[in-house]
Design an enzyme around this catalytic site. Structure first.
Site, mmCIF file in Angstrom:
data_model
loop_
_atom_site.group_PDB
_atom_site.id
_atom_site.type_symbol
_atom_site.label_atom_id
_atom_site.label_comp_id
_atom_site.label_asym_id
_atom_site.label_seq_id
_atom_site.Cartn_x
_atom_site.Cartn_y
_atom_site.Cartn_z
ATOM 1 N N GLU A 168 -15.791 6.691 6.032
ATOM 2 C CA GLU A 168 -14.921 6.179 7.201
ATOM 3 C C GLU A 168 -14.668 7.079 8.227
ATOM 4 O O GLU A 168 -15.306 8.130 8.237
ATOM 5 C CB GLU A 168 -13.774 5.713 6.548
ATOM 6 C CG GLU A 168 -12.827 6.784 6.069
ATOM 7 C CD GLU A 168 -11.547 6.527 5.297
ATOM 8 O OE1 GLU A 168 -11.186 5.307 5.332
ATOM 9 O OE2 GLU A 168 -11.213 7.109 4.313
ATOM 10 N N LYS A 200 -2.752 7.076 0.793
ATOM 11 C CA LYS A 200 -2.404 7.505 2.296
ATOM 12 C C LYS A 200 -1.343 8.467 2.580
ATOM 13 O O LYS A 200 -0.265 8.268 2.921
ATOM 14 C CB LYS A 200 -1.846 5.899 3.282
ATOM 15 C CG LYS A 200 -2.311 6.145 4.814
ATOM 16 C CD LYS A 200 -2.233 4.656 5.270
ATOM 17 C CE LYS A 200 -2.140 4.546 6.731
ATOM 18 N NZ LYS A 200 -3.349 5.327 7.561
ATOM 19 N N ARG A 202 0.767 -1.316 0.142
ATOM 20 C CA ARG A 202 0.024 -0.192 -0.021
ATOM 21 C C ARG A 202 0.705 1.263 -0.059
ATOM 22 O O ARG A 202 0.515 2.402 -0.645
ATOM 23 C CB ARG A 202 -0.972 0.035 1.108
ATOM 24 C CG ARG A 202 -2.130 1.299 1.073
ATOM 25 C CD ARG A 202 -3.092 0.890 2.330
ATOM 26 N NE ARG A 202 -2.491 1.096 3.611
ATOM 27 C CZ ARG A 202 -3.302 0.863 4.532
ATOM 28 N NH1 ARG A 202 -4.537 0.479 4.486
ATOM 29 N NH2 ARG A 202 -2.860 1.129 5.891
HETATM 30 N N1 PLP Z 1 -9.367 4.917 7.148
HETATM 31 C C1 PLP Z 1 -8.439 5.999 7.425
HETATM 32 C C2 PLP Z 1 -8.799 7.310 7.028
HETATM 33 C C3 PLP Z 1 -7.018 5.686 8.231
HETATM 34 O O1 PLP Z 1 -6.244 6.524 8.615
HETATM 35 C C4 PLP Z 1 -6.778 4.349 8.497
HETATM 36 C C5 PLP Z 1 -5.691 3.890 9.332
HETATM 37 O O2 PLP Z 1 -4.807 4.803 9.860
HETATM 38 C C6 PLP Z 1 -7.655 3.317 8.367
HETATM 39 C C7 PLP Z 1 -8.794 3.687 7.571
HETATM 40 C C8 PLP Z 1 -7.597 1.811 8.576
HETATM 41 O O3 PLP Z 1 -6.621 1.184 7.834
HETATM 42 P P1 PLP Z 1 -5.748 0.055 8.384
HETATM 43 O O4 PLP Z 1 -6.511 -0.843 8.752
HETATM 44 O O5 PLP Z 1 -4.722 -0.439 7.087
HETATM 45 O O6 PLP Z 1 -4.736 0.567 9.555
#
Ligand code: PLP
Length: 284
Positions: free
Chosen positions: A182, A149, A50
């Site tokens: 989210e 991200k 990712r």
């Molecule tokens: N959504 C956002 C905006 C995030 O910043 C994060 C994690 O930091 C997630 C979802 C969850 O991602 P992950 O399960 O890969 O940690």
């Protein structure tokens, strides 16, 4: 504490980045947050994949391959004598003169730091946490795709400020069409008619690594999963709600706005399955 900066580990006090770094000036960069259990970084390959995808989506050349990144993460853990840790890996566009042109920066800045993992209070898992649906909408995926991200976190911070103002732990955001997306640092799940529901990727969310694990565990347990577009009312009418991310795992929710929930059986079952999955992962 030692911080991995570019190609070496340096004492935390010497881990300095220029004020001309485009990560600082423009939020131009990407990152990953990971968790290590008993010296093993959970889902490391997925996090690295990712990271490179985010970097490629902003045209950022990390100038390291996946193997080098992995070695750097483990070196950071080992040097700091950490087994159960929170790990943050940041790559910014790097040092360059003022201006948005990425070519002003010759070399990306690469940083890893890790701290002893600090568990969330047990009470949160037993009773659940409070959320709000924020007025702040999630970035339009056609403008700044949440699948990147990125270091550009102001959208999430504005929603977090709303949550804090209302005494809530996390804020959920709707997209411009009014569909659920989210949280500021988490993905959303809820249970409706014994079906596990979660906003689909095309609603404009980060495809969380924990989210993917939870979806596949639910399917393995015979729980129906629906990835779709949902509105506020779907969530208010749910029988159970939880959020996920790599550090909190599965966090139950006891309230969204004025609606209260109990910690449901599906949430408990999935968290137990998630923990078993972690144990299995670190054995191999
Ligand atoms: N959504 C956002 C905006 C995030 O910043 C994060 C994690 O930091 C997630 C979802 C969850 O991602 P992950 O399960 O890969 O940690």
């Amino acid at each position: 504490m030692y911080v991995y900066l570019d190609d070496r580990l340096v004492p935390a006090d010497d881990a300095k980045v220029s004020v001309f770094d485009h990560g600082f000036l423009y939020g131009d960069g990407v990152y990953e947050t990971m968790r290590a259990y008993s010296g093993v970084v959970l889902m490391l390959d997925e996090h690295i994949k990712r990271l490179f995808r985010s970097a490629s989506m902003i045209g950022l050349d990390i100038k390291k391959d996946a193997g080098t990144v992995k070695t750097a993460i483990y070196k950071t853990l080992d040097t700091n004598l950490l087994k159960n840790a929170y790990i943050r890996l940041t790559v910014s566009r790097g040092y360059g003169s003022i201006g948005l042109d990425p070519e002003l920066c010759k070399e990306a800045t690469f940083v890893i730091f890790a701290n002893e993992f600090r568990a969330y209070p047990e009470e949160y898992y037993e009773k659940g946490i409070k959320l709000i649906i924020a007025e702040t909408r999630r970035n339009l995926k056609e403008a700044l795709n949440p699948q990147i991200k990125s270091l550009n976190f102001l959208n999430n911070i504005l929603a977090k400020i709303e949550a804090k103002g209302k005494g809530a732990y996390e804020a959920l955001m709707l997209n411009s069409k009014g569909n659920l997306t989210e949280g500021t640092i988490s993905n959303l799940f809820f249970v409706s008619n014994n079906t596990l529901c979660t906003p689909s990727i095309d609603c404009g969310i980060l495809d969380g690594i924990t989210r993917n694990v939870v979806i596949s565990l639910a399917k393995k347990k015979g729980i129906a999963v629906k990835e779709d577009k949902f509105g506020k009312e779907d969530l208010y009418n749910a029988s159970g709600v939880f959020i996920t991310n790599s550090t909190m795992e599965i966090m139950p929710v006891c309230q969204v706005d004025e609606v209260e929930y109990t910690v449901g059986n599906i949430t408990k079952l999935l968290h137990t399955a998630y923990k078993a999955n972690v144990r299995e992962y670190i054995k191999n």
